[in-house]
Write a protein that holds these residues in place. Structure first.
Motif, mmCIF file in Angstrom:
data_model
loop_
_atom_site.group_PDB
_atom_site.id
_atom_site.type_symbol
_atom_site.label_atom_id
_atom_site.label_comp_id
_atom_site.label_asym_id
_atom_site.label_seq_id
_atom_site.Cartn_x
_atom_site.Cartn_y
_atom_site.Cartn_z
ATOM 1 N N SER A 180 0.554 -1.467 0.350
ATOM 2 C CA SER A 180 -0.313 -0.098 0.086
ATOM 3 C C SER A 180 1.005 1.171 0.320
ATOM 4 O O SER A 180 -0.280 1.980 -0.906
ATOM 5 N N MET B 138 3.714 1.411 -1.508
ATOM 6 C CA MET B 138 4.608 1.384 -2.338
ATOM 7 C C MET B 138 3.978 2.908 -3.959
ATOM 8 O O MET B 138 2.705 2.427 -3.427
ATOM 9 N N GLN B 139 4.648 3.293 -4.518
ATOM 10 C CA GLN B 139 4.557 4.272 -5.919
ATOM 11 C C GLN B 139 3.545 3.536 -6.602
ATOM 12 O O GLN B 139 4.372 2.074 -6.729
ATOM 13 N N SER C 73 0.138 7.171 -3.793
ATOM 14 C CA SER C 73 0.511 4.858 -3.487
ATOM 15 C C SER C 73 -1.553 5.248 -3.244
ATOM 16 O O SER C 73 -1.980 5.755 -2.279
#
Length: 767
Positions: free
Chosen positions: A303, A305-306, A346
């Motif tokens: 969740s 992360m880009q 994100s």
């Protein structure tokens, strides 16, 4: 595109300023509705077509369901042919829900929950067990919010003061209050209380900085015993002792800021801050969820992360889990996010931090996977906040929706979107009473050859830039907020500087956050709400409504309060709001026009009084442009400021909460036009502006600069970039790929910079 369905035809549309117009929209097409701000575009698209579609659609449901749906009055038109269900994708706020994130809005978060419920090891349980909004999945400490309210003792206590001098700096603990008495007047408890008390628990005249450590600990955190004190009648009151910190936490921290009254919330925010929850590290999840992993990642890792990074991670998992069916949905949705230029977000990003343009694109993502056909998709300036590169991606998505057999109806000012349309309807020729007519219908090519304001804007060259020089600048050093990469940059003084770059490159972080932090004199004029009062109007914001009410009162020998919809003149049913909102529990609240005052806000008895041959309600419905000639002195000067920023079409009583982001920004600008020696920062001020209005806005910036001010603008509009004195370009990409200064210099130099995305598009624009 060849039409295969009968066209949508609206006959005699007269909503708001529309002049009984008839328009025909081919189907399926990408149809763009253009015109200057206030010309009537939204009245046609949203207030007539979309509203009538939703009104008729609601009528097919049983009465039980209809009573729980929003109520729409029939718009003012003669009749409509071939109307289809409408899906509105606007820039309206996504709401103030602290539990809403990018992942929940796009419904990608539930897809990850399914993935982990099937393949996470060790398993935390079923899908709901991986939800931070479910009791079994949320962190018990922060209850799934990811942050907790933390009390700052250095702000709560003035240790140089005693309890009698007000050492506890909160109104609830002020000298003389009941809470204050629990510390300043209490004594050690005796078993047989009488009017004779034991030793005082604290020395109320001793500064807190002189308290022994154990005494200060007792004051702040003590408990588990009783104390005595004399009540107002002279009797001994016995109470369980609770330390200051524990009492403050129980009373103000635990309930949460949203549960407090506005005044209480303001006082708490002075002594407390929201901080990441220590128990879950700000992830929102319970320990069992965080322990469950796939390929070393838990759901919180993914969740955070880009989007572009998460795409690569999920694509590499198929070999590990051997279940393509559970990976395909989130991968497809993430690709749609990347396509609309949101690859830098994100999934754990709170919806409260998203701009209007980002929110609209997230809504778009939810519809792109739909297989519905024969629909009307209505978009409100979807290019807002988009770099020219991302505008091209957006157009591809709009064409994709059209090619499924839908009408894609777009209110837009962006020339690239207009040129990509199949059909264009131009509304005008001016704003307000000067608009409301169809000035053109046809292809973009024909529009560019027409004599309308939009046609002229498409073909006429820009005015010559001022090309001002400068001798001084504002330095920013080691900027590292969010994705900024420890950058140094100088902002010139006394000129127009434009900050460019793709969405997510770091423009706002640098210009609206770091610059004001390092240079406290900077004035940021953004697109946020204009004040916090939902009753605010242009008349109240410009501080002219008191003058008008006093004129009414003098003319009729009554009290001015009678002409206030916030006081005795208010409609008794809606209390002066003009609307009534019903709480629908888990559904969106339903807002309807008040039947008593028909939205006019006033008590019926007030309407017998007139000024300038108008009732107070009729005066509120008067446009600024009409009203400016009826007043003089202070009132006229303040109304002229609204005229100068292109808002003459607004009515005096228009609720400021209904304005677009760009309109809000110009309302704020109107109040600062007479300032001198200021440094102004504007965040995408061309939002909602027609090409002609953009040129007027730049002329207004030049006027502000000539008065001795500095103007810094975050902008994607290439017309503004070309008219700037200086450009600072950030990038080269978004999110992890951004945060660096790609270019600083004159616009003509940027057009030769091949390493800059902005430079490459600027070069195309100049050819």
């Amino acid at each position: 595109m060849t039409s295969t369905r009968p066209p949508l035809v609206i006959h005699g549309a007269s909503t708001n300023n529309l002049t009984g117009i008839t328009v025909s929209i081919p189907s399926p097409t990408l149809t763009v509705v253009t015109g200057v701000s206030g010309s009537g575009k939204s009245s046609l698209v949203f207030e007539t077509i979309a509203k009538e579609s939703q009104r008729q659609l609601n009528e097919v449901f049983p009465l039980f369901i209809r009573n729980r749906l929003p109520k729409f009055e029939r718009p003012d038109f003669e009749y409509i042919e071939n109307l289809a269900p409408a899906i509105v994708v606007d820039q309206r706020s996504l709401g103030r829900n602290a539990r809403s994130t990018v992942g929940t809005l796009t419904e990608i978060q539930p897809m990850l929950r399914v993935l982990f419920s099937r393949h996470g090891s060790p398993s935390a349980g079923e899908s709901t067990a991986y939800s931070f909004n479910a009791p079994e999945g949320m962190c018990p400490e922060c209850e799934g919010l990811g942050e907790v309210l933390s009390l700052d003792l250095d702000r709560l206590l003035d240790r140089s003061k005693s309890l009698n001098e007000g050492a506890i700096q909160h109104p609830g603990f002020a000298v003389g209050t009941n809470y204050w008495k629990r510390y300043a007047t209490v004594h050690f408890h005796v078993e047989q209380p009488s009017t004779s008390l034991g030793e005082p628990l604290f020395d109320a005249d001793l500064p807190l900085e002189d308290y022994p450590e154990d005494k200060l600990e007792l004051l702040l955190y003590g408990g588990g015993f009783q104390t005595d004190r004399l009540d107002d009648l002279g009797n001994v009151a016995v109470n369980d002792y609770e330390g200051v910190v524990d009492r403050f936490t129980r009373r103000f921290i635990k309930p949460g800021l949203d549960s407090l009254k506005p005044q209480d919330r303001k006082h708490v925010e002075r002594v407390a801050d929201m901080k990441a929850c220590d128990a879950c590290g700000g992830t929102r999840f319970a320990k069992a969820v965080l322990d469950s992993r796939i390929d070393g990642y838990n759901i919180a890792d993914m969740s955070a992360m880009q989007v572009t990074e998460l795409l690569d991670t999920l694509a590499g998992m198929e070999a590990t889990i051997g279940d393509a069916s559970v990976l395909a949905p989130p991968i497809a949705a993430l690709r749609r996010m990347d396509t609309v230029g949101l690859g830098y977000l994100s999934l754990d990003r709170s919806s409260l931090t998203l701009s209007g343009g980002e929110g609209q694109r997230l809504k778009t993502v939810r519809h792109l996977g739909s297989s519905l056909t024969g629909m009307i998709y209505v978009f409100d300036e979807p290019s807002v906040g988009l770099h020219p590169r991302d505008v091209e991606r957006l157009i591809a998505l709009l064409h994709q929706l059209r090619d499924k057999g839908n009408i894609v109806l777009v209110v837009e000012h962006n020339r690239t979107v207009i040129e990509a349309a199949d059909h264009v309807i131009d509304i005008g020729p001016g704003a307000g009473a000067h608009g409301g007519s169809v000035t053109f219908e046809g292809t973009p090519t024909a529009l560019a050859n027409s004599d309308t304001a939009t046609g002229k804007g498409l073909r006429e060259p820009l005015p010559e830039p001022h090309a001002r020089s400068f001798d001084d600048h504002l330095p920013v050093r080691s900027a590292s907020l969010h994705n900024l990469r420890d950058i140094d940059v100088d902002f010139p003084l006394g000129v127009l500087t434009v900050v460019t770059g793709v969405a997510g490159s770091g423009k706002s972080s640098l210009t609206t956050r770091v610059l004001p932090q390092q240079q406290p004199g900077v004035v940021v004029i953004d697109q946020s709400a204009v004040g916090i009062n939902p009753r605010s109007t242009p008349a109240t914001y410009a501080k002219i409504w008191d003058h008008i009410r006093q004129e009414f009162a003098r003319a009729h020998q009554v009290k001015p309060g009678l002409f206030s919809f916030n006081a005795e003149g208010a409609c008794p049913t809606c209390k002066g709001r003009g609307t009534i909102t019903s709480d629908m529990a888990y559904l969106d609240p339903v807002t309807v026009t008040c039947e008593t005052c028909a939205g006019g806000r006033y008590h019926p008895d007030v309407l017998k009084y007139r000024l300038y041959c108008r009732t107070i309600t009729e005066l509120l419905e008067t446009t600024i442009e009409e009203a400016v000639d009826q007043f003089d002195g202070t009132v006229a000067a303040r109304l002229n400021a609204f005229m100068d920023v292109g808002l003459g079409y607004l009515t005096l009583g228009r609720s400021l909460s209904e304005l677009s982001g760009g309109e809000r920004q110009r309302v704020k600008l109107a109040s600062r036009l007479t300032d001198h020696g200021q440094i102004f920062v504007f965040d995408e001020p061309t939002s909602g502006l027609h090409m002609a209005d953009v040129r007027n806005l730049v002329a207004l910036f030049n006027r502000i600069i000539e008065a001795g001010n500095t103007v810094i603008v975050i902008e994607h509009d290439l017309d503004v970039v070309q008219l700037a004195d200086w450009v600072i370009d950030l990038g080269p990409g978004a999110g992890h790929d951004g945060g660096s200064v790609v270019f600083t210099g004159r616009p003509e130099e940027l057009a030769t910079e091949q390493d800059s995305l902005t430079g490459r598009y600027l070069a195309k624009e100049r050819t």
